[in-house]
Design an enzyme around this catalytic site. Structure first.
Site, short mmCIF file in Angstrom:
data_model
loop_
_atom_site.label_atom_id
_atom_site.label_comp_id
_atom_site.label_asym_id
_atom_site.label_seq_id
_atom_site.Cartn_x
_atom_site.Cartn_y
_atom_site.Cartn_z
N VAL A 69 -156.23 7.43 -7.14
CA VAL A 69 -155.35 6.69 -6.22
C VAL A 69 -153.97 7.34 -6.26
O VAL A 69 -153.40 7.54 -7.34
CB VAL A 69 -155.23 5.20 -6.63
CG1 VAL A 69 -154.21 4.49 -5.76
CG2 VAL A 69 -156.59 4.52 -6.52
N ALA A 85 -149.55 8.04 -9.42
CA ALA A 85 -150.97 8.18 -9.14
C ALA A 85 -151.75 7.78 -10.39
O ALA A 85 -151.16 7.60 -11.46
CB ALA A 85 -151.29 9.63 -8.76
N LYS A 86 -153.02 7.64 -10.27
CA LYS A 86 -153.87 7.37 -11.44
C LYS A 86 -155.30 7.68 -11.04
O LYS A 86 -155.66 7.64 -9.87
CB LYS A 86 -153.76 5.89 -11.85
CG LYS A 86 -154.08 5.64 -13.29
CD LYS A 86 -152.92 5.97 -14.19
CE LYS A 86 -153.24 5.77 -15.64
NZ LYS A 86 -152.04 5.92 -16.49
N GLY A 87 -156.14 7.96 -12.06
CA GLY A 87 -157.55 8.23 -11.78
C GLY A 87 -158.42 7.67 -12.88
O GLY A 87 -157.93 7.33 -13.97
#
Ligand code: NAD
Length: 433
Positions: A77, A122-124
């Site tokens: 994201v 962001a992050k995943g």
């Protein structure tokens, strides 16, 4: 090329389940809404900031060591890139969800803005149980996930980092996969890499160092003597142990620490270096013979000046926040205080250094790593530490000034500062039609 790593890829002792049930995105947004309202944020910009820019869901098929194919689900994201490339970790955990990844991506946006570094958020994550996977399976998972999110990635668009259950080994695979795709080595595609391949000196200690620096600033602000200030630390991993070590070095007295195996207490002060050596040899504090035993619940309520929750989300809840006796809470972990507990701590006069400020030392040195990779010129460790100190002290002062100006808590002030900075860039850039 799958040589088994020397160190374990995953750390079995991480436990990130949300014990106190609070939807992560909504918990984050309740603080966001409060800050936005106080700022009188323009409704259009409010709408933009309440939505993630991009969410990607990918299937990640890999061949298990058994020869069977298994398909995992991964997310990336990008919450906001107004101020710069997306920045945020990748976690491997069975509880990963799109809601959680989105909340964490938003958090990263505010965190980077609080310390004023030119990144968005962001992050995943991949839904998997890394404890049940071999190193070669984890390598295949990392490489296939990386190629699945390639369209997002880039040193100018989205720069991942380690998070729960991923480490520098995983970042090395990610960097290699990306570099193979673009046909040249791109060190700046990720941070948290091994120093030998473009990582930064001082990155490992950076989050704990930031906790120590902001705690020192808080004690000065409250006119509590640093020398002899009693400290209790929940979680004795990277953040907790380094915070404890550096606070002890500043003259504070670490009287209680815990990890997932339980806690230890000594009113005269525990020997942090000795405990770090013990954990390095035995993986946890279990069996460490010194100090009095204490539960994690008791640790949170111990009589002290500084409490550092550096383990899990949602450990301070409406049920136990009233028991906290510390004057200062330094949130080493992400989200250790449930939103519903904020008002209790505030009413009791507990000074909370919020996570997006307290633990931003890590992302700040990640920024230094990215700068060094792009410049191809690497800094001495003392340069890294001095620059980190300057940023953390300045950020603390800016949040404190905002808190004074608006007569709000440090948490609300940190969100106000962050949102205002992101909103200002949106206003300046205007809307591309
Ligand atoms: P880590 O895995 O190195 O350490 C976690 C520690 O918490 C371990 O000592 C573990 O035993 C302990 N723990 C687990 N369950 C517990 C429980 N129920 N009670 C008490 N202790 C328990 O992780 P870390 O890198 O130190 O990260 C800790 C927190 O800090 C996480 O919330 C993470 O997201 C946050 N954080 C880390 C960094 C970083 O640079 N490492 C940066 C920002 C935020």
């Amino acid at each position: 090329m799958s040589t088994p790593p020397a160190a374990p890829i995953i750390r079995a002792d991480r436990d990130t389940r949300f014990r106190y049930e609070e939807k992560p995105f909504e918990a984050m947004m309740s603080r966001f809404d409060d800050a936005a309202q106080r700022l009188g944020l323009d409704p259009g910009i409010y709408s933009i900031l309440r939505h993630p820019e991009k969410q990607l869901t990918v299937s990640v098929p890999i061949v298990r060591d058994s020869g069977q194919i298994e398909v995992f689900t991964g997310y990336r994201v990008i919450y906001n890139t107004a101020r710069g490339p997306g920045k945020g970790g990748i976690r491997f955990h069975q509880d990963v969800s799109l809601d959680e990844v989105t909340a964490l991506a938003a958090w990263m946006t505010w965190k980077c803005a609080v310390v004023n570094i030119p990144f968005g958020g962001a992050k995943g994550g991949v839904i998997c149980d890394p404890l049940t996977m071999s190193p070669t399976e984890l390598e295949r998972l990392t490489r296939r996930y990386t190629s699945g999110i390639m369209a997002f990635l880039g040193p100018d668009s989205d720069v991942p980092a380690p998070d729960v259950n991923t480490n520098e080994r995983v970042m090395a695979w990610l960097m290699d996969t990306y570099s193979m795709h673009v046909r040249h080595t791109v060190t700046a595609i990720t941070t948290g890499k091994p120093v030998a391949m473009g990582g930064s000196l001082g990155r490992r200690e950076a989050t704990g160092r930031g906790c120590m620096i902001t705690t020192r600033s808080a004690l000065n602000r409250l006119k509590i003597p640093i020398k002899g200030a009693r400290v209790a630390v929940q979680g004795f991993g990277n953040v907790g142990s380094i915070s404890a070590m550096l606070m002890e070095r500043e003259g504070m007295k670490v009287i209680a620490v815990s990890d997932q195996t339980g806690g230890l207490y000594d009113k005269n002060g525990l020997d942090v270096k000795d405990m770090i050596a013990y954990v390095a040899a035995h993986r946890s504090l279990e069996g460490y013979g010194k100090g009095q035993k204490m539960t994690n619940a008791e640790l949170l309520a111990v009589e002290c000046e500084v409490l550092v929750p550096a383990a899990l989300e949602n450990v301070l809840t409406p049920e136990n926040a009233g028991d906290v006796k510390a004057k200062v809470i330094c949130e080493g972990a992400n989200g250790p205080t449930a939103a519903a507990a904020d008002s209790i701590l505030e009413a009791n006069g507990v000074f909370v250094i919020p996570d997006i400020l307290a633990n931003a030392g890590g992302v700040t040195v990640s920024y230094f790593e990215w700068v060094q990779d792009r410049g191809g010129y690497f800094w001495e460790e003392d340069v890294v530490n001095q620059r980190l100190e300057r940023i953390m002290e300045r950020s603390f002062d800016e949040v404190a000034a905002m808190a004074d100006r608006h007569n709000v808590s440090m948490r609300t002030a940190s969100y106000m500062l962050a949102i205002d900075r992101v909103a200002e860039v949106h206003r300046l850039r205007g809307l591309y039609a």
